[in-house]
Design an enzyme around this catalytic site. Structure first.
Site, PDB file in Angstrom:
ATOM      1  N   THR A  94       0.914  -1.175  -0.097  1.00 26.45           N
ATOM      2  CA  THR A  94      -0.085  -0.056  -0.054  1.00 26.45           C
ATOM      3  C   THR A  94       0.910   1.262   0.086  1.00 26.45           C
ATOM      4  O   THR A  94       1.949   1.149   0.589  1.00 26.45           O
ATOM      5  CB  THR A  94      -0.846   0.025   1.470  1.00 26.45           C
ATOM      6  OG1 THR A  94      -1.411   1.250   1.673  1.00 26.45           O
ATOM      7  CG2 THR A  94      -0.182  -0.428   2.604  1.00 26.45           C
ATOM      8  N   ASP A  95       0.319   2.286  -0.279  1.00 27.21           N
ATOM      9  CA  ASP A  95       0.962   3.665  -0.342  1.00 27.21           C
ATOM     10  C   ASP A  95       1.136   4.136   1.134  1.00 27.21           C
ATOM     11  O   ASP A  95       1.792   4.929   1.384  1.00 27.21           O
ATOM     12  CB  ASP A  95       0.453   4.357  -1.279  1.00 27.21           C
ATOM     13  CG  ASP A  95      -1.018   4.979  -1.025  1.00 27.21           C
ATOM     14  OD1 ASP A  95      -1.725   4.372   0.065  1.00 27.21           O
ATOM     15  OD2 ASP A  95      -1.758   6.013  -1.517  1.00 27.21           O
ATOM     16  N   GLU A  96       0.466   3.452   1.984  1.00 28.75           N
ATOM     17  CA  GLU A  96       0.091   4.157   3.492  1.00 28.75           C
ATOM     18  C   GLU A  96       1.522   3.743   4.119  1.00 28.75           C
ATOM     19  O   GLU A  96       1.772   4.410   5.199  1.00 28.75           O
ATOM     20  CB  GLU A  96      -0.846   3.418   4.077  1.00 28.75           C
ATOM     21  CG  GLU A  96      -2.069   3.683   3.398  1.00 28.75           C
ATOM     22  CD  GLU A  96      -3.294   3.391   4.363  1.00 28.75           C
ATOM     23  OE1 GLU A  96      -3.523   3.210   5.327  1.00 28.75           O
ATOM     24  OE2 GLU A  96      -4.354   2.984   3.451  1.00 28.75           O
ATOM     25  N   TYR A 123      -1.754  -0.883  11.187  1.00 29.37           N
ATOM     26  CA  TYR A 123      -2.075  -1.353   9.777  1.00 29.37           C
ATOM     27  C   TYR A 123      -0.653  -1.093   8.807  1.00 29.37           C
ATOM     28  O   TYR A 123       0.106  -2.088   8.432  1.00 29.37           O
ATOM     29  CB  TYR A 123      -3.064  -1.044   9.052  1.00 29.37           C
ATOM     30  CG  TYR A 123      -3.062  -1.469   7.599  1.00 29.37           C
ATOM     31  CD1 TYR A 123      -3.227  -2.502   6.927  1.00 29.37           C
ATOM     32  CD2 TYR A 123      -3.292  -0.253   6.569  1.00 29.37           C
ATOM     33  CE1 TYR A 123      -3.188  -2.547   5.770  1.00 29.37           C
ATOM     34  CE2 TYR A 123      -3.126  -0.457   5.224  1.00 29.37           C
ATOM     35  CZ  TYR A 123      -3.196  -1.927   4.829  1.00 29.37           C
ATOM     36  OH  TYR A 123      -3.096  -2.098   3.562  1.00 29.37           O
ATOM     37  N   LYS A 155       2.335  -3.375   7.477  1.00 24.84           N
ATOM     38  CA  LYS A 155       2.625  -3.489   5.810  1.00 24.84           C
ATOM     39  C   LYS A 155       4.208  -2.999   5.397  1.00 24.84           C
ATOM     40  O   LYS A 155       4.591  -3.923   4.785  1.00 24.84           O
ATOM     41  CB  LYS A 155       1.705  -2.762   5.069  1.00 24.84           C
ATOM     42  CG  LYS A 155       0.160  -3.258   4.982  1.00 24.84           C
ATOM     43  CD  LYS A 155       0.108  -4.825   4.498  1.00 24.84           C
ATOM     44  CE  LYS A 155       0.374  -4.825   2.684  1.00 24.84           C
ATOM     45  NZ  LYS A 155       0.035  -6.030   2.160  1.00 24.84           N
TER      46      LYS A 155
END
Ligand code: NAD
Ligand code: TYD
Length: 357
Positions: A133-135, A159, A163
């Site tokens: 993810t870009d997060e 989260y 990741k």
């Protein structure tokens, strides 16, 4: 190729499998534990294909994974299995550490043992594609700037931290053990079969039920939205043609503030479902500002230039066309919605939203 897809019963994994089965000649082995977020009904007709197989397995179970690799002898792994909802990671981080970090480590070890048993062209062609993810990049403060593949990692939530850790594991298995990996980091997806705990489906279903539309804080946070089928095509492009060891950012060039997204959904519902629930005059009247998410990221925005230039991928949907399709899909698919919003989902909305649920 025969592609072992983990998390294939989830939102993005099911879109990948539907695409692989209907638009390519690849075969698929779906490895999924079937948590609350996994639903085989999301696979549609793909489940009937002779190029599709299913293994109900937890990626933290090393023995079970070894058996899956032995039985199916895949040419590639596409790893999507994860706990994926930021708010749940705030209420209970342990499952995120377990699946996203430990599970990815266990899967990497199973894939490495299998890869080392291969020889010749099968070994040369093997790929481990990690879907992230870009997060992991944290957030952008103002309206300027984009996440590139060089942006330093600075995750904010349990989260995104789990990741980020999994991305590091995957790159370490490449550098230390020579596992031929690919990593993709994508922006927020939306579209059909999206579990209704996430912003867009939650707002559509709450509006139709005449319930409050809970906007966190002042709704000014920005997300970069990509239609899920565009992401699925990007992932298949990367696993087929991406360069080993590389990272590709994937995004839709569709930045919108949360409040604007909710208002657009309301406007689409006025057009597509003009008969309001009892007591509601305008869907937008249901918008309710609620307590902000702790650690709420301000803005995400992706520079997808590398995957566009090197692999020729482009999104097909605009936010307008994709959102319209999505709202229509939720209006038309009651059976799927009923199936996923059962008892345990109601427990979650009571915990997260209380009286606003
Ligand atoms: P999802 O929550 O809809 O699906 C996750 C799937 O993984 C479910 O089918 C679940 O049953 C399965 N799963 C969970 N734990 C498992 C375990 N221990 N063993 C085996 N299977 C397990 O998630 P999603 O939105 O489809 O996201 C898929 C991947 O893409 C995730 O890795 C996520 O981090 C990443 N991603 C998501 C988005 C997004 O906007 N949704 C954006 C970028 C990247
Ligand atoms: P979400 O769909 O959970 O994705 P992510 O946190 O991974 O970006 O949330 C998208 C945005 O919408 C995020 O800024 C939080 C906000 N949001 C709300 O305002 N209300 C809600 O009920 C939810 C679920 C999200």
């Amino acid at each position: 190729m025969k592609i072992l897809v983990t998390g294939g019963a989830g939102f993005i994994g099911s879109a990948v499998i539907r695409h692989l089965v209907s638009d390519t000649g690849h075969a698929v082995v779906n490895v999924d534990k079937l948590t609350y977020a996994g639903n085989l009904a999301s696979l549609g007709a793909a489940i009937e294909s002779e190029r599709y197989a299913f293994e109900q397995v937890d990626i933290c179970d090393a023995d079970a994974l070894r058996g899956v690799f032995e039985r199916h002898q895949p040419d590639a792994v596409m790893h999507l299995a994860a706990e994926s909802h930021v708010d749940r990671s705030i209420h209970g981080p342990a499952d995120f550490i377990q699946t996203n970090l430990v599970g990815t480590g266990v899967l990497l070890e199973a894939a490495r043992a299998y890869f080392e048993s291969l020889s010749g062209t099968r070994r040369e062609g093997f790929r481990f594609h990690h879907v992230s993810t870009d997060e992991v990049y944290g957030d952008l403060d103002g309206p300027e700037g984009l996440f590139t593949e060089q942006t330093p990692y600075a995750p904010s939530s349990p989260y995104s931290a789990s990741k980020a850790g999994s991305d590091h594991l995957v790159r370490a298995w490449h550098r230390t053990f020579g596992l031929p990996v690919l990593v993709t980091n994508c922006s927020n997806n939306y579209g059909p079969y999206h579990f209704p705990e996430k912003l867009i489906p939650l707002m559509i279903l709450n509006a139709r039920a005449g319930k409050p539309l809970p906007v966190y804080g002042d709704g000014s946070q920005v997300r970069d939205w990509l239609y899920v089928e565009d992401h699925a095509r990007a992932l298949v492009t990367v696993i087929e043609s991406g360069r080993v060891g590389e990272t590709y950012n994937i995004g839709g060039h569709n930045e919108h503030r949360n409040l604007e997204v909710v208002e657009r959904i309301c406007a689409l519902l006025e057009e597509l479902a003009p008969r309001h629930p009892e007591g509601v005059t305008r869907y937008a009247d249901l918008i309710t500002y609620v307590k902000d998410r702790p650690g709420h990221d301000v803005r995400y925005a992706i520079d997808a230039g590398k995957v566009e230039r090197e692999l020729g991928w482009r999104p097909r949907e605009t936010f307008e066309s994709g959102l319209r399709k999505t709202v229509q899909w939720y209006l038309d698919n009651h059976a799927w919605i009923e199936g996923v919003t059962s008892g345990t989902y109601r427990d979650w909305t009571a915990k997260q939203y209380g009286k606003h649920g």
